[in-house]
Write a protein that holds these residues in place. Sequence first.
Motif, PDB file in Angstrom:
ATOM      1  N   GLU A 389     -19.158  14.002  13.548  1.00  0.00           N
ATOM      2  CA  GLU A 389     -18.444  13.676  12.476  1.00  0.00           C
ATOM      3  C   GLU A 389     -16.942  13.167  13.007  1.00  0.00           C
ATOM      4  OE1 GLU A 389     -18.709  13.301   9.154  1.00  0.00           O
ATOM      5  OE2 GLU A 389     -20.905  13.969   9.574  1.00  0.00           O
ATOM      6  N   ASN A 390     -16.339  13.429  14.024  1.00  0.00           N
ATOM      7  CA  ASN A 390     -15.187  12.897  14.651  1.00  0.00           C
ATOM      8  C   ASN A 390     -15.502  11.538  15.120  1.00  0.00           C
ATOM      9  OD1 ASN A 390     -13.524  15.318  14.521  1.00  0.00           O
ATOM     10  ND2 ASN A 390     -14.544  16.097  16.102  1.00  0.00           N
ATOM     11  N   ALA A 391     -16.621  11.529  15.664  1.00  0.00           N
ATOM     12  CA  ALA A 391     -16.865   9.913  16.221  1.00  0.00           C
ATOM     13  C   ALA A 391     -16.994   9.114  15.156  1.00  0.00           C
ATOM     14  CB  ALA A 391     -18.114   9.823  17.083  1.00  0.00           C
ATOM     15  N   PHE A 393     -15.550   9.301  12.103  1.00  0.00           N
ATOM     16  CA  PHE A 393     -14.461   8.864  11.562  1.00  0.00           C
ATOM     17  C   PHE A 393     -13.664   8.020  12.288  1.00  0.00           C
ATOM     18  CE2 PHE A 393      -9.987   9.990  10.852  1.00  0.00           C
ATOM     19  CZ  PHE A 393      -9.666   9.574   9.551  1.00  0.00           C
ATOM     20  N   TYR A 394     -13.721   8.199  13.702  1.00  0.00           N
ATOM     21  CA  TYR A 394     -12.943   6.996  14.548  1.00  0.00           C
ATOM     22  C   TYR A 394     -13.415   5.766  14.130  1.00  0.00           C
ATOM     23  CZ  TYR A 394     -10.862   5.700  18.835  1.00  0.00           C
ATOM     24  OH  TYR A 394      -9.839   5.082  19.730  1.00  0.00           O
ATOM     25  N   LEU A 395     -14.706   5.667  14.062  1.00  0.00           N
ATOM     26  CA  LEU A 395     -15.221   4.132  14.088  1.00  0.00           C
ATOM     27  C   LEU A 395     -14.943   3.784  12.596  1.00  0.00           C
ATOM     28  CD1 LEU A 395     -19.008   4.676  15.471  1.00  0.00           C
ATOM     29  CD2 LEU A 395     -17.010   3.534  16.299  1.00  0.00           C
ATOM     30  N   GLU A 402     -19.392   3.064   6.864  1.00  0.00           N
ATOM     31  CA  GLU A 402     -19.896   4.114   7.602  1.00  0.00           C
ATOM     32  C   GLU A 402     -21.618   4.009   7.871  1.00  0.00           C
ATOM     33  OE1 GLU A 402     -19.576   7.786   4.994  1.00  0.00           O
ATOM     34  OE2 GLU A 402     -21.309   8.595   6.157  1.00  0.00           O
ATOM     35  N   LEU A 408     -24.887   2.679  14.464  1.00  0.00           N
ATOM     36  CA  LEU A 408     -24.064   2.195  15.953  1.00  0.00           C
ATOM     37  C   LEU A 408     -24.234   3.498  16.683  1.00  0.00           C
ATOM     38  CD1 LEU A 408     -22.687   0.307  17.649  1.00  0.00           C
ATOM     39  CD2 LEU A 408     -20.550   1.136  16.453  1.00  0.00           C
ATOM     40  N   MET A 409     -23.878   4.566  15.866  1.00  0.00           N
ATOM     41  CA  MET A 409     -24.072   5.722  16.866  1.00  0.00           C
ATOM     42  C   MET A 409     -25.400   6.255  17.247  1.00  0.00           C
ATOM     43  SD  MET A 409     -20.930   7.684  16.890  1.00  0.00           S
ATOM     44  CE  MET A 409     -21.700   9.264  17.001  1.00  0.00           C
ATOM     45  N   TYR A 411     -27.874   3.985  17.656  1.00  0.00           N
ATOM     46  CA  TYR A 411     -28.586   2.926  18.385  1.00  0.00           C
ATOM     47  C   TYR A 411     -27.776   3.169  19.678  1.00  0.00           C
ATOM     48  CZ  TYR A 411     -28.429  -1.922  20.269  1.00  0.00           C
ATOM     49  OH  TYR A 411     -28.616  -3.041  21.136  1.00  0.00           O
ATOM     50  N   ALA A 412     -26.669   3.470  20.124  1.00  0.00           N
ATOM     51  CA  ALA A 412     -25.982   3.744  21.245  1.00  0.00           C
ATOM     52  C   ALA A 412     -26.708   4.957  22.136  1.00  0.00           C
ATOM     53  CB  ALA A 412     -24.338   3.914  20.960  1.00  0.00           C
ATOM     54  N   ARG A 415     -30.099   3.574  23.129  1.00  0.00           N
ATOM     55  CA  ARG A 415     -29.916   2.670  23.980  1.00  0.00           C
ATOM     56  C   ARG A 415     -29.631   3.147  25.579  1.00  0.00           C
ATOM     57  NH1 ARG A 415     -25.665  -2.254  23.336  1.00  0.00           N
ATOM     58  NH2 ARG A 415     -24.508  -0.587  23.697  1.00  0.00           N
ATOM     59  N   GLU A 416     -28.830   4.337  25.445  1.00  0.00           N
ATOM     60  CA  GLU A 416     -28.677   5.055  26.717  1.00  0.00           C
ATOM     61  C   GLU A 416     -30.182   5.271  27.412  1.00  0.00           C
ATOM     62  OE1 GLU A 416     -24.887   7.434  27.490  1.00  0.00           O
ATOM     63  OE2 GLU A 416     -25.697   8.071  25.576  1.00  0.00           O
ATOM     64  N   LEU A 444     -25.918  -5.102  14.461  1.00  0.00           N
ATOM     65  CA  LEU A 444     -25.763  -4.242  15.627  1.00  0.00           C
ATOM     66  C   LEU A 444     -26.189  -5.114  17.034  1.00  0.00           C
ATOM     67  CD1 LEU A 444     -26.840  -0.871  14.749  1.00  0.00           C
ATOM     68  CD2 LEU A 444     -24.559  -1.816  14.727  1.00  0.00           C
TER      69      LEU A 444
ATOM     70  N   PHE B  84      -4.983   7.661  16.955  1.00  0.00           N
ATOM     71  CA  PHE B  84      -5.321   9.120  16.999  1.00  0.00           C
ATOM     72  C   PHE B  84      -4.412   9.876  17.902  1.00  0.00           C
ATOM     73  CE2 PHE B  84      -9.391   9.755  14.500  1.00  0.00           C
ATOM     74  CZ  PHE B  84      -9.310   8.536  14.000  1.00  0.00           C
ATOM     75  N   VAL B  88     -11.256   9.622  20.224  1.00  0.00           N
ATOM     76  CA  VAL B  88     -12.623  10.268  20.373  1.00  0.00           C
ATOM     77  C   VAL B  88     -13.405   9.801  21.190  1.00  0.00           C
ATOM     78  CG1 VAL B  88     -14.923  11.001  18.974  1.00  0.00           C
ATOM     79  CG2 VAL B  88     -12.483  11.024  17.800  1.00  0.00           C
ATOM     80  N   TYR B  97     -17.670  -4.093  22.682  1.00  0.00           N
ATOM     81  CA  TYR B  97     -18.491  -4.210  21.338  1.00  0.00           C
ATOM     82  C   TYR B  97     -17.964  -3.506  19.997  1.00  0.00           C
ATOM     83  CZ  TYR B  97     -22.741  -3.791  18.495  1.00  0.00           C
ATOM     84  OH  TYR B  97     -23.555  -4.023  17.472  1.00  0.00           O
TER      85      TYR B  97
END
Lengths: 447, 256
Positions: A389-391, A393-395, A402, A408-409, A411-412, A415-416, A444, B84, B88, B97
């Motif tokens: 959730e922190n990530a 909100f950051y995005l 959202e 994106l999260m 997918y990332a 992708r790893e 994306l 922030f 994060v 990107y």
Amino acid sequence: METTLRDIVENYGLQLRRRTEGDDAARPAEFDAYRRAAFDRFAKLGFPTRKDEDWRHTDPRPVTRTAWQPLAAPEVDVPASRLAPYRLDAGNELLLVFVNGQLQPALCDAAALPQGVRVRGLSAALVETPARVLPRLSTAAPHDEHAFVALNAALFADGAYVHVEKNTQVERPIYLLYLTIPDRRGGSVQPRNLVVIDDGASAQVIEHHVGLDNEAYFCNAVTELVVGNNARLEHAKVVRETDAAAHIGTVAIEQQRNSHILAHVLTFGGKLVRNDVRTRLAGEGGNCDLNGLYMLRGSQHADNHLRVEHAVSHCGSREMYRGILDDASRGVFTGRIVVQPGAQKTDAKQTNRNMLLSGSAQADSKPQLEIYADDVKCTHGATIGQIDENALFYLCSRGIDEEAARSLMVYAFAREALEELSSEPLRAQLTELVLSRLPNGDSLRDD
Amino acid sequence: MLEIRGLYASVDGHEILKGIDLTVRPGEVHSIMGPNGSGKSTLAQVLAGRDAYEVTSGEVRFNGQDLLNMPPEERACAGVFLAFQYPVEIPGVATSYFLKTALNAIRKARGEKELDAMEFLQFVKDKAAAVNMDDRLLKRAVNEGFSGGEKKRNEVFQMAVLEPALAVLDETDSGLDIDALKIVADGVNKLRGAERSFIVVTHYQRLLNYIVPDYVHVLVDGRIAKSGDKSLSLELEEKGYGWIEQAAGESCSAGK
């Protein structure tokens, strides 16, 4: 109609008789003996049930309670257009195509093989060079402990035989494409691959299982990878069976001194999927890298069951499996690491990370460490959680909506795993597959 | 530009902001100071739209819009930016990107043309140079493995790229050595302008030597206990927060 366990074993026994009877003089007698021994082992072991510790989270009954008949090759030729979406890099790959488990010479593209490389149908290779092939079969995947492996040995119709001779570096990927086109009655396919990489040689093998029509079928696949001293092999198994299909598969690896293996198992399709990956580090200085991704939705169930055996000292193993679980899907990961007495200086690392995209998705993760040496480094870690959730909100705080941020999260994360693949066309194909499953995935795409 | 009226907010039923009133006009720099736990970071997060905080009453208008009714991404597109306190880490998402996606979302909202990969690269390279940020960081995953200083610099860099109308800096100075502090402050100062406003949340006066505020507000127990100009921050540096807390406590009990 009630099908009893006896009926089922009898059904497979009949299939064995069909495979071993008749006066096919070309077929070596030792091969018939091999099949019969495998079948006896299968009958003795019997199919696993949830009472077996190794199957506690995966109910095999959808495949063990049906008297499957082998799928016939389709009556009409498969047009190249059905193949096209799955081809990697036409003209570059050494392509073998199997339809319903049978090699389709007309669809293959393995001409101009480099010197020192054999890429053949396994059943043809068994007839042509039995002395070379038969002794190698079931060395990495012995059928003494796994009923599905034994069943495959008894009944496989075909598969690939790949042999790379000493010090030969194969640049072009060897691409084994398994298409299953079930008829309405459903049926089974049992492919078997044997890949032998001699000392100092290197190769890349991709094994892609694709189901084309949405009927029930059962694929029981076994792949053996035999890797010599100082040899290198990258193997990628991609499971894209249909939503009605079951895939039970084993990838068994035997590694010699200073060898390196990078083995991927990437699961996207199949109602019930079980991937057993076992590697035995049998020579000092060997290293294995096991990379996995399972991206599930609906009511899909995928179970990745890994076993890494450090038989000698100074070997390294790294396992990284990632799960993305949507809807009511379920992912199971078991990572067993066995460090045998004397396997000092073992360096083993295991990680399993799961991302749950829905409240009904479920992940189970279980490390099993058996360490009988005292000077070793073994670490394991597992995470199961929602999108951070922190990530998120950051995005969003940077202007990304959202839904796109969630995609994106995911997918990332996927992708790893895909970035570990060295085949660019395969990575591109699977990246598209991942994006197609994500809301707003189109946006994306990197340009 | 920003009007906060009677803002109350709580987290897990625990009231943290207890009636904040604050007006920020274009081009102004306001500093919010205060002891630990006074609600400074909560205010910053509430402005950015963090849903862990529940606004129980009050209103916030931003250029005439009802900010509290907008999801975080709409606030960003309208021109609000939060640097922030704890940036994060986002594994697997390359900084370049991420920023391109963010910038294009904001440009789209402003009715500007989206930038393609080449245009974006040129645009951010200049911005990175402006905050002394190694542009190799652009290729790395967002904040992953960044040092504390790199993370804070990355926040200022993102602010430079996204060009917000209102930037809220939440303890951007914490964990920075003096050199990094100067770089960060310098980056902020370059962005100051007649149309851009800042809310600088900080515990220490030190940052305000470099980012000189027009107004200083002291937050105590969820309320602005005292407002003044730059000299107030110097007074705090000298006397600490105790005397204001005490005064605030007295007026509080007197009110009851």
